[in-house]
Design a protein around this motif. Sequence first.
Motif, PDB file in Angstrom:
ATOM      1  N   GLY A 105       0.811  -1.212   0.000  1.00 52.39           N
ATOM      2  CA  GLY A 105       0.000   0.000   0.000  1.00 52.39           C
ATOM      3  C   GLY A 105       0.839   1.254   0.000  1.00 52.39           C
ATOM      4  N   LYS A 106       1.971   1.226   0.699  1.00 56.22           N
ATOM      5  CA  LYS A 106       2.857   2.401   0.724  1.00 56.22           C
ATOM      6  C   LYS A 106       3.440   2.673  -0.655  1.00 56.22           C
ATOM      7  CE  LYS A 106       4.317   3.126   5.434  1.00 56.22           C
ATOM      8  NZ  LYS A 106       5.389   3.806   6.137  1.00 56.22           N
ATOM      9  N   GLN A 107       3.820   1.612  -1.371  1.00 52.45           N
ATOM     10  CA  GLN A 107       4.354   1.840  -2.712  1.00 52.45           C
ATOM     11  C   GLN A 107       3.272   2.396  -3.634  1.00 52.45           C
ATOM     12  OE1 GLN A 107       7.335  -0.571  -4.262  1.00 52.45           O
ATOM     13  NE2 GLN A 107       6.692  -0.420  -6.387  1.00 52.45           N
ATOM     14  N   ALA A 108       2.038   1.914  -3.470  1.00 53.52           N
ATOM     15  CA  ALA A 108       0.949   2.427  -4.296  1.00 53.52           C
ATOM     16  C   ALA A 108       0.738   3.917  -4.082  1.00 53.52           C
ATOM     17  CB  ALA A 108      -0.341   1.669  -3.991  1.00 53.52           C
ATOM     18  N   PRO A 265     -22.670   3.628  -0.267  1.00 51.63           N
ATOM     19  CA  PRO A 265     -21.554   4.566  -0.413  1.00 51.63           C
ATOM     20  C   PRO A 265     -21.209   4.814  -1.868  1.00 51.63           C
ATOM     21  CG  PRO A 265     -20.771   2.417   0.301  1.00 51.63           C
ATOM     22  CD  PRO A 265     -22.257   2.356   0.349  1.00 51.63           C
ATOM     23  N   SER A 266     -20.789   6.045  -2.177  1.00 50.08           N
ATOM     24  CA  SER A 266     -20.385   6.400  -3.539  1.00 50.08           C
ATOM     25  C   SER A 266     -19.529   7.654  -3.474  1.00 50.08           C
ATOM     26  CB  SER A 266     -21.612   6.638  -4.428  1.00 50.08           C
ATOM     27  OG  SER A 266     -22.391   7.716  -3.936  1.00 50.08           O
ATOM     28  N   GLY A 267     -18.992   8.066  -4.614  1.00 54.10           N
ATOM     29  CA  GLY A 267     -18.194   9.280  -4.674  1.00 54.10           C
ATOM     30  C   GLY A 267     -16.704   9.015  -4.633  1.00 54.10           C
ATOM     31  N   GLN A 268     -15.917  10.089  -4.692  1.00 55.97           N
ATOM     32  CA  GLN A 268     -14.464   9.953  -4.773  1.00 55.97           C
ATOM     33  C   GLN A 268     -13.870   9.297  -3.533  1.00 55.97           C
ATOM     34  OE1 GLN A 268     -11.927  13.469  -4.619  1.00 55.97           O
ATOM     35  NE2 GLN A 268     -10.665  12.649  -6.299  1.00 55.97           N
ATOM     36  N   LEU A 269     -14.319   9.707  -2.344  1.00 55.95           N
ATOM     37  CA  LEU A 269     -13.783   9.093  -1.132  1.00 55.95           C
ATOM     38  C   LEU A 269     -14.012   7.588  -1.151  1.00 55.95           C
ATOM     39  CD1 LEU A 269     -14.739  11.536   1.780  1.00 55.95           C
ATOM     40  CD2 LEU A 269     -12.468  11.125   0.815  1.00 55.95           C
ATOM     41  N   TRP A 270     -15.192   7.184  -1.590  1.00 60.34           N
ATOM     42  CA  TRP A 270     -15.506   5.757  -1.653  1.00 60.34           C
ATOM     43  C   TRP A 270     -14.621   5.045  -2.662  1.00 60.34           C
ATOM     44  CZ3 TRP A 270     -17.173   1.752   0.697  1.00 60.34           C
ATOM     45  CH2 TRP A 270     -17.588   0.623   0.002  1.00 60.34           C
ATOM     46  N   ASP A 271     -14.428   5.634  -3.840  1.00 62.21           N
ATOM     47  CA  ASP A 271     -13.578   5.016  -4.855  1.00 62.21           C
ATOM     48  C   ASP A 271     -12.142   4.859  -4.352  1.00 62.21           C
ATOM     49  OD1 ASP A 271     -15.737   4.939  -6.569  1.00 62.21           O
ATOM     50  OD2 ASP A 271     -15.180   6.783  -7.629  1.00 62.21           O
ATOM     51  N   MET A 272     -11.650   5.877  -3.666  1.00 62.80           N
ATOM     52  CA  MET A 272     -10.287   5.806  -3.136  1.00 62.80           C
ATOM     53  C   MET A 272     -10.191   4.777  -2.009  1.00 62.80           C
ATOM     54  SD  MET A 272      -8.536   7.853  -5.060  1.00 62.80           S
ATOM     55  CE  MET A 272      -9.637   7.256  -6.367  1.00 62.80           C
ATOM     56  N   TYR A 273     -11.248   4.707  -1.213  1.00 66.27           N
ATOM     57  CA  TYR A 273     -11.276   3.711  -0.133  1.00 66.27           C
ATOM     58  C   TYR A 273     -11.243   2.294  -0.697  1.00 66.27           C
ATOM     59  CZ  TYR A 273     -13.257   0.449   3.222  1.00 66.27           C
ATOM     60  OH  TYR A 273     -13.478  -0.656   4.010  1.00 66.27           O
ATOM     61  N   PRO A 344       2.029   2.523 -10.802  1.00 71.07           N
ATOM     62  CA  PRO A 344       1.492   3.823 -10.382  1.00 71.07           C
ATOM     63  C   PRO A 344       0.089   4.070 -10.943  1.00 71.07           C
ATOM     64  CG  PRO A 344       3.747   4.039 -11.190  1.00 71.07           C
ATOM     65  CD  PRO A 344       3.297   2.653 -11.551  1.00 71.07           C
ATOM     66  N   ASN A 345      -0.781   4.613 -10.098  1.00 73.07           N
ATOM     67  CA  ASN A 345      -2.113   5.048 -10.508  1.00 73.07           C
ATOM     68  C   ASN A 345      -2.182   6.544 -10.226  1.00 73.07           C
ATOM     69  OD1 ASN A 345      -5.024   5.832  -9.860  1.00 73.07           O
ATOM     70  ND2 ASN A 345      -5.345   3.793 -10.717  1.00 73.07           N
ATOM     71  N   ALA A 346      -2.178   7.354 -11.277  1.00 71.81           N
ATOM     72  CA  ALA A 346      -2.032   8.804 -11.127  1.00 71.81           C
ATOM     73  C   ALA A 346      -3.137   9.415 -10.268  1.00 71.81           C
ATOM     74  CB  ALA A 346      -2.003   9.464 -12.502  1.00 71.81           C
ATOM     75  N   ARG A 349      -2.681   8.348  -6.570  1.00 70.68           N
ATOM     76  CA  ARG A 349      -1.525   8.994  -5.941  1.00 70.68           C
ATOM     77  C   ARG A 349      -1.765  10.480  -5.703  1.00 70.68           C
ATOM     78  NH1 ARG A 349       4.305   6.551  -7.958  1.00 70.68           N
ATOM     79  NH2 ARG A 349       3.974   4.456  -7.139  1.00 70.68           N
ATOM     80  N   ALA A 350      -2.403  11.151  -6.651  1.00 71.26           N
ATOM     81  CA  ALA A 350      -2.651  12.585  -6.485  1.00 71.26           C
ATOM     82  C   ALA A 350      -3.609  12.834  -5.325  1.00 71.26           C
ATOM     83  CB  ALA A 350      -3.230  13.169  -7.781  1.00 71.26           C
ATOM     84  N   PHE A 351      -4.667  12.039  -5.262  1.00 68.47           N
ATOM     85  CA  PHE A 351      -5.617  12.199  -4.162  1.00 68.47           C
ATOM     86  C   PHE A 351      -4.951  11.911  -2.832  1.00 68.47           C
ATOM     87  CE2 PHE A 351      -8.450  10.306  -1.067  1.00 68.47           C
ATOM     88  CZ  PHE A 351      -9.479  11.223  -0.993  1.00 68.47           C
ATOM     89  N   MET A 352      -4.225  10.804  -2.774  1.00 73.17           N
ATOM     90  CA  MET A 352      -3.627  10.398  -1.513  1.00 73.17           C
ATOM     91  C   MET A 352      -2.505  11.335  -1.079  1.00 73.17           C
ATOM     92  SD  MET A 352      -5.185   7.973  -0.103  1.00 73.17           S
ATOM     93  CE  MET A 352      -6.408   6.717  -0.453  1.00 73.17           C
ATOM     94  N   ALA A 353      -1.797  11.933  -2.015  1.00 75.03           N
ATOM     95  CA  ALA A 353      -0.744  12.885  -1.644  1.00 75.03           C
ATOM     96  C   ALA A 353      -1.337  14.037  -0.833  1.00 75.03           C
ATOM     97  CB  ALA A 353      -0.047  13.414  -2.889  1.00 75.03           C
ATOM     98  N   GLU A 354      -2.470  14.563  -1.285  1.00 81.27           N
ATOM     99  CA  GLU A 354      -3.128  15.638  -0.550  1.00 81.27           C
ATOM    100  C   GLU A 354      -3.749  15.127   0.740  1.00 81.27           C
ATOM    101  OE1 GLU A 354      -4.884  18.854   1.086  1.00 81.27           O
ATOM    102  OE2 GLU A 354      -3.235  18.738  -0.361  1.00 81.27           O
ATOM    103  N   PHE A 355      -4.326  13.937   0.693  1.00 81.01           N
ATOM    104  CA  PHE A 355      -4.972  13.364   1.875  1.00 81.01           C
ATOM    105  C   PHE A 355      -3.942  13.116   2.983  1.00 81.01           C
ATOM    106  CE2 PHE A 355      -6.964   9.820   4.246  1.00 81.01           C
ATOM    107  CZ  PHE A 355      -8.204  10.390   4.526  1.00 81.01           C
ATOM    108  N   ILE A 356      -2.783  12.594   2.598  1.00 81.16           N
ATOM    109  CA  ILE A 356      -1.720  12.329   3.578  1.00 81.16           C
ATOM    110  C   ILE A 356      -1.126  13.635   4.088  1.00 81.16           C
ATOM    111  CG2 ILE A 356       0.603  11.357   3.832  1.00 81.16           C
ATOM    112  CD1 ILE A 356      -0.364   9.156   1.827  1.00 81.16           C
TER     113      ILE A 356
END
Length: 366
Positions: A105-108, A265-273, A344-346, A349-356
Motif C-alpha cells: 500500500g505504501k508503494q501504491a 456509499p459512492s463518490g471519490q472518497l468511496w472510490d479511493m477507499y 502507479p495510478n495517477a 496517488r494525487a488524491f492520496m498525496a493531498e490526503f496524507i
Amino acid sequence: MRILRHVGVAALLPLALTAARAQDASLADFYRGKTVTFMINFTVGGSTDIEGRVWARHLRKHIPGQPTVVVQNMGGAGGTIGTNWLAQVARPDGLTLGYLTGSTGKQALGETQLVDMNTLSYIGNSPDVNLTYARTDIPPGLKKPIDLMKAKDFWIGGLTPDSSKDVIERLQLDMLGISYRYLSGFKGSPEARHALEKGEIAFYNEGIASWFASIEPNMGRRGEVIPVWYDPMDDGVEMKAPPDAAGVPAKPFHEFYEEALGRKPSGQLWDMYRRANLFTTTYLRVFMMPPKTPQTYVDAMVKAFTATAEDPEFVADTRQALQRTPGFKSGPVAAGSFRRMLEPNAEYRAFMAEFIARGHRTMGAK
C-alpha cells in the motif's frame, strides 16, 4: 506416429522425476544445518507478528533439509524499516525471507522512503482483514457500533500518516462525517493498543487475528472496547464479509455505512477507499526474499509455504491462536496481480498525496 509421440512423452517422465528428486536432494544438502531468518516488519505482539510466528513455527519441516527458522522483528516507520532492510541489507543467499505488512500500500501511494518492492523476489501473499474497535467510554458512550455516529472529537491512533492503517481509518470516518482528532507515530500496534488501554486514544484498527488473540479476551471481555466494523473482502467487483469475521458482533464497513446513512456509499472518497482496501486485505501481507535471490531458492520457499498452508498441524495451530487459518496465494497469476498493483495510478496517488499531507497538518499531540 501418435503412438510414438505417446511413448516419447512417457519416456521423459522418469527423467523429469529424477531431475526433480536430484534438485530436492541438492536443496536438502544446502539447507541442512543452516538457519533461515524469518523477518517480520512490525514489532512483537501485533497481528503481523502473531501470524508470522505461526507460519515460522511450521515452515521448517516443509523446507528441504529442515533448517532452523528464527524470527527477527524489525518494526518502525509503518513497516518501511524492515522492508528496506530486506531489499538493501539482507543477502540473496536463500536464507532470508520477509513477512511484510503494509508495504504494498505504501508503494501504491508513492512512498519515497520505501524501496521499490518490484526489486524484491515474490514468494506469495496472504489475504487478511483489519477490524476497527473503539473505547466504550467515548462520549456519549458506546453500547453498540452505531452509537459511534453520535461521538465527536475523540482521538484516533495510527502509525504514520501514509500507512494504510491510518489512511483507511481517516477515509472511513471522513465518509461517515464523524469529526475526530488524530494522533499518529506509534511504532506498532502493541504500542497503540497500550495507548488505547490508557485512554490516550480511543479508536484504532488491527488485524482480525489480534482481536481474537489479544483484544477481545482482555479489553473486550472487560467491556472497555467494542468492535465497530471490519474491512470487507473485495475482488474488484463485489464486497462481502470475510469468513474470518464470523462471530464478530459488527458489520463490514460498507454495511455499517448503509445502516448509518441510509444509502449505499459512492463518490471519490468511496472510490479511493475501495482501492486502498485492496492493500489492507488481499495485498496486506506478502512473503518476499531479497533482490536477486536465485529462483531455485524462491521456488523452494513457494513449495514450503504451500505445503505449510495445507499442513493439518498448521491449520489446528492457527485456529487456536488466531481463530482463523491464513490463506496463501502464489504462482504466475498471483505474482502478476501483485506486480500490477504496484504500478502507479495517477488519480490515486494525487488524491492520496493531498490526503496524507492533510494528515500531517492535522496530526496533533496529547
